[in-house]
Design a protein around this motif. Structure first.
Motif, PDB file in Angstrom:
ATOM      1  N   ASP A 256       0.863  -1.187   0.000  1.00 40.25           N
ATOM      2  CA  ASP A 256       0.000   0.000   0.000  1.00 40.25           C
ATOM      3  C   ASP A 256       0.893   1.229   0.000  1.00 40.25           C
ATOM      4  O   ASP A 256       1.172   1.806   1.034  1.00 40.25           O
ATOM      5  N   PHE A 257       1.354   1.598  -1.183  1.00 43.93           N
ATOM      6  CA  PHE A 257       2.286   2.707  -1.300  1.00 43.93           C
ATOM      7  C   PHE A 257       1.640   4.076  -1.065  1.00 43.93           C
ATOM      8  O   PHE A 257       2.300   5.090  -1.193  1.00 43.93           O
ATOM      9  N   SER A 258       0.363   4.108  -0.718  1.00 43.89           N
ATOM     10  CA  SER A 258      -0.307   5.392  -0.620  1.00 43.89           C
ATOM     11  C   SER A 258      -0.252   6.016   0.769  1.00 43.89           C
ATOM     12  O   SER A 258      -0.431   7.211   0.915  1.00 43.89           O
ATOM     13  N   THR A 259       0.026   5.213   1.802  1.00 43.35           N
ATOM     14  CA  THR A 259      -0.029   5.703   3.168  1.00 43.35           C
ATOM     15  C   THR A 259       1.315   5.555   3.861  1.00 43.35           C
ATOM     16  O   THR A 259       1.935   4.507   3.803  1.00 43.35           O
ATOM     17  N   GLY A 260       1.728   6.616   4.541  1.00 45.69           N
ATOM     18  CA  GLY A 260       2.935   6.570   5.358  1.00 45.69           C
ATOM     19  C   GLY A 260       2.547   6.662   6.819  1.00 45.69           C
ATOM     20  O   GLY A 260       1.606   7.373   7.178  1.00 45.69           O
TER      21      GLY A 260
ATOM     22  N   LEU B 257       3.198   9.807  -1.411  1.00 51.77           N
ATOM     23  CA  LEU B 257       2.157   9.266  -0.539  1.00 51.77           C
ATOM     24  C   LEU B 257       0.915  10.128  -0.614  1.00 51.77           C
ATOM     25  O   LEU B 257       0.996  11.345  -0.784  1.00 51.77           O
ATOM     26  N   SER B 258      -0.247   9.518  -0.466  1.00 52.30           N
ATOM     27  CA  SER B 258      -1.492  10.289  -0.486  1.00 52.30           C
ATOM     28  C   SER B 258      -1.899  10.726   0.914  1.00 52.30           C
ATOM     29  O   SER B 258      -2.689  11.644   1.058  1.00 52.30           O
ATOM     30  N   CYS B 259      -1.355  10.074   1.955  1.00 50.04           N
ATOM     31  CA  CYS B 259      -1.633  10.531   3.321  1.00 50.04           C
ATOM     32  C   CYS B 259      -0.557  10.030   4.277  1.00 50.04           C
ATOM     33  O   CYS B 259       0.177   9.094   3.982  1.00 50.04           O
ATOM     34  N   VAL B 260      -0.489  10.709   5.412  1.00 48.35           N
ATOM     35  CA  VAL B 260       0.401  10.332   6.502  1.00 48.35           C
ATOM     36  C   VAL B 260      -0.462  10.148   7.739  1.00 48.35           C
ATOM     37  O   VAL B 260      -1.353  10.955   8.016  1.00 48.35           O
ATOM     38  N   VAL B 261      -0.204   9.073   8.474  1.00 52.00           N
ATOM     39  CA  VAL B 261      -0.977   8.725   9.661  1.00 52.00           C
ATOM     40  C   VAL B 261      -0.030   8.644  10.850  1.00 52.00           C
ATOM     41  O   VAL B 261       1.119   8.222  10.711  1.00 52.00           O
ATOM     42  N   LEU B 262      -0.509   9.048  12.011  1.00 50.72           N
ATOM     43  CA  LEU B 262       0.273   8.930  13.236  1.00 50.72           C
ATOM     44  C   LEU B 262      -0.653   8.720  14.416  1.00 50.72           C
ATOM     45  O   LEU B 262      -1.857   8.938  14.322  1.00 50.72           O
ATOM     46  N   GLN B 263      -0.078   8.282  15.519  1.00 52.69           N
ATOM     47  CA  GLN B 263      -0.842   8.083  16.752  1.00 52.69           C
ATOM     48  C   GLN B 263      -0.310   9.057  17.789  1.00 52.69           C
ATOM     49  O   GLN B 263       0.902   9.269  17.898  1.00 52.69           O
TER      50      GLN B 263
ATOM     51  N   GLY C 181      -2.616  20.602  10.098  1.00 49.97           N
ATOM     52  CA  GLY C 181      -3.659  20.064   9.235  1.00 49.97           C
ATOM     53  C   GLY C 181      -4.010  18.612   9.478  1.00 49.97           C
ATOM     54  O   GLY C 181      -4.806  18.045   8.735  1.00 49.97           O
ATOM     55  N   PHE C 182      -3.437  17.986  10.511  1.00 45.15           N
ATOM     56  CA  PHE C 182      -3.820  16.614  10.840  1.00 45.15           C
ATOM     57  C   PHE C 182      -5.204  16.620  11.460  1.00 45.15           C
ATOM     58  O   PHE C 182      -5.552  17.528  12.218  1.00 45.15           O
TER      59      PHE C 182
ATOM     60  N   TRP D 291      -5.674   8.117  16.529  1.00 47.69           N
ATOM     61  CA  TRP D 291      -5.008   8.164  15.233  1.00 47.69           C
ATOM     62  C   TRP D 291      -5.371   9.474  14.561  1.00 47.69           C
ATOM     63  O   TRP D 291      -6.509   9.929  14.640  1.00 47.69           O
ATOM     64  N   MET D 292      -4.383  10.077  13.897  1.00 48.77           N
ATOM     65  CA  MET D 292      -4.617  11.306  13.132  1.00 48.77           C
ATOM     66  C   MET D 292      -4.059  11.100  11.731  1.00 48.77           C
ATOM     67  O   MET D 292      -3.133  10.306  11.524  1.00 48.77           O
ATOM     68  N   THR D 293      -4.624  11.826  10.767  1.00 52.06           N
ATOM     69  CA  THR D 293      -4.170  11.718   9.388  1.00 52.06           C
ATOM     70  C   THR D 293      -4.099  13.084   8.732  1.00 52.06           C
ATOM     71  O   THR D 293      -4.818  14.001   9.101  1.00 52.06           O
ATOM     72  N   LYS D 294      -3.219  13.177   7.769  1.00 50.62           N
ATOM     73  CA  LYS D 294      -3.128  14.362   6.917  1.00 50.62           C
ATOM     74  C   LYS D 294      -3.067  13.846   5.496  1.00 50.62           C
ATOM     75  O   LYS D 294      -2.196  13.046   5.150  1.00 50.62           O
ATOM     76  N   GLU D 295      -3.999  14.299   4.668  1.00 47.08           N
ATOM     77  CA  GLU D 295      -4.120  13.773   3.307  1.00 47.08           C
ATOM     78  C   GLU D 295      -3.653  14.776   2.271  1.00 47.08           C
ATOM     79  O   GLU D 295      -3.773  15.980   2.460  1.00 47.08           O
ATOM     80  N   ARG D 296      -3.166  14.240   1.167  1.00 44.12           N
ATOM     81  CA  ARG D 296      -2.685  15.087   0.069  1.00 44.12           C
ATOM     82  C   ARG D 296      -3.782  16.009  -0.449  1.00 44.12           C
ATOM     83  O   ARG D 296      -3.563  17.194  -0.678  1.00 44.12           O
ATOM     84  N   LYS D 297      -5.001  15.491  -0.584  1.00 43.17           N
ATOM     85  CA  LYS D 297      -6.088  16.302  -1.157  1.00 43.17           C
ATOM     86  C   LYS D 297      -6.450  17.484  -0.274  1.00 43.17           C
ATOM     87  O   LYS D 297      -7.048  18.434  -0.731  1.00 43.17           O
ATOM     88  N   THR D 298      -6.044  17.454   1.001  1.00 42.92           N
ATOM     89  CA  THR D 298      -6.302  18.588   1.887  1.00 42.92           C
ATOM     90  C   THR D 298      -5.003  19.288   2.241  1.00 42.92           C
ATOM     91  O   THR D 298      -4.898  19.942   3.267  1.00 42.92           O
ATOM     92  N   GLY D 299      -4.014  19.158   1.378  1.00 37.96           N
ATOM     93  CA  GLY D 299      -2.760  19.866   1.610  1.00 37.96           C
ATOM     94  C   GLY D 299      -1.773  19.053   2.413  1.00 37.96           C
ATOM     95  O   GLY D 299      -1.220  19.539   3.380  1.00 37.96           O
ATOM     96  N   LEU D 300      -1.547  17.818   2.008  1.00 40.45           N
ATOM     97  CA  LEU D 300      -0.709  16.882   2.760  1.00 40.45           C
ATOM     98  C   LEU D 300       0.582  17.516   3.253  1.00 40.45           C
ATOM     99  O   LEU D 300       0.972  17.319   4.378  1.00 40.45           O
TER     100      LEU D 300
END
Length: 111
Positions: A24-28, A61-67, A82-83, A99-108
């Motif tokens: 899944d190369f889309s999420t970091g 990546l299309s999004c980054v996720v963290l805890q 922006g997370f 869990w929090m995420t920041k996505e490319r479509k919202t300014g990753l």
């Protein structure tokens, strides 16, 4: 760990790790975020996070996720970048973490 690409992100003031699952190369996944003790509360976290997000962009990546601890100043700091909360089921939830995420479509990769 053969199916995970691990990128160590280091600055003069701290370090973290960006994990990318090769199926899944889309999420970091941003993990082990640390500002070295003598450099905390001096704004160096901004540089580390911006470096990690720049690398995520270079990896396409299309999004980054963290805890993060749910009730902490760090959570509010990530929100400034922006997370947003990510409502996902966690098999073994750690008490008080979200869990929090920041996505490319919202300014990753910019504030």
């Amino acid at each position: 760990m053969n199916n995970i690409k691990q990128i160590e992100v280091r600055t003069e003031f701290g370090q973290c790790c960006l994990l990318i699952y090769l199926d899944d190369f889309s999420t970091g996944y941003l993990t082990n975020i640390e500002i070295f003790k003598e450099h905390r509360r001096q704004g160096h976290g901004n540089e580390l996070l911006e470096t990690a997000l720049r690398i995520a962009k270079q990896q396409n990546l299309s999004c980054v996720v963290l805890q993060v601890v749910a009730d902490s100043f760090v959570r509010r700091w990530y929100e400034k970048y922006g997370f947003r909360n990510l409502n996902v089921y966690q098999h073994s939830p750690q008490e008080g973490h979200i869990w929090m995420t920041k996505e490319r479509k919202t300014g990753l990769l910019g504030r």
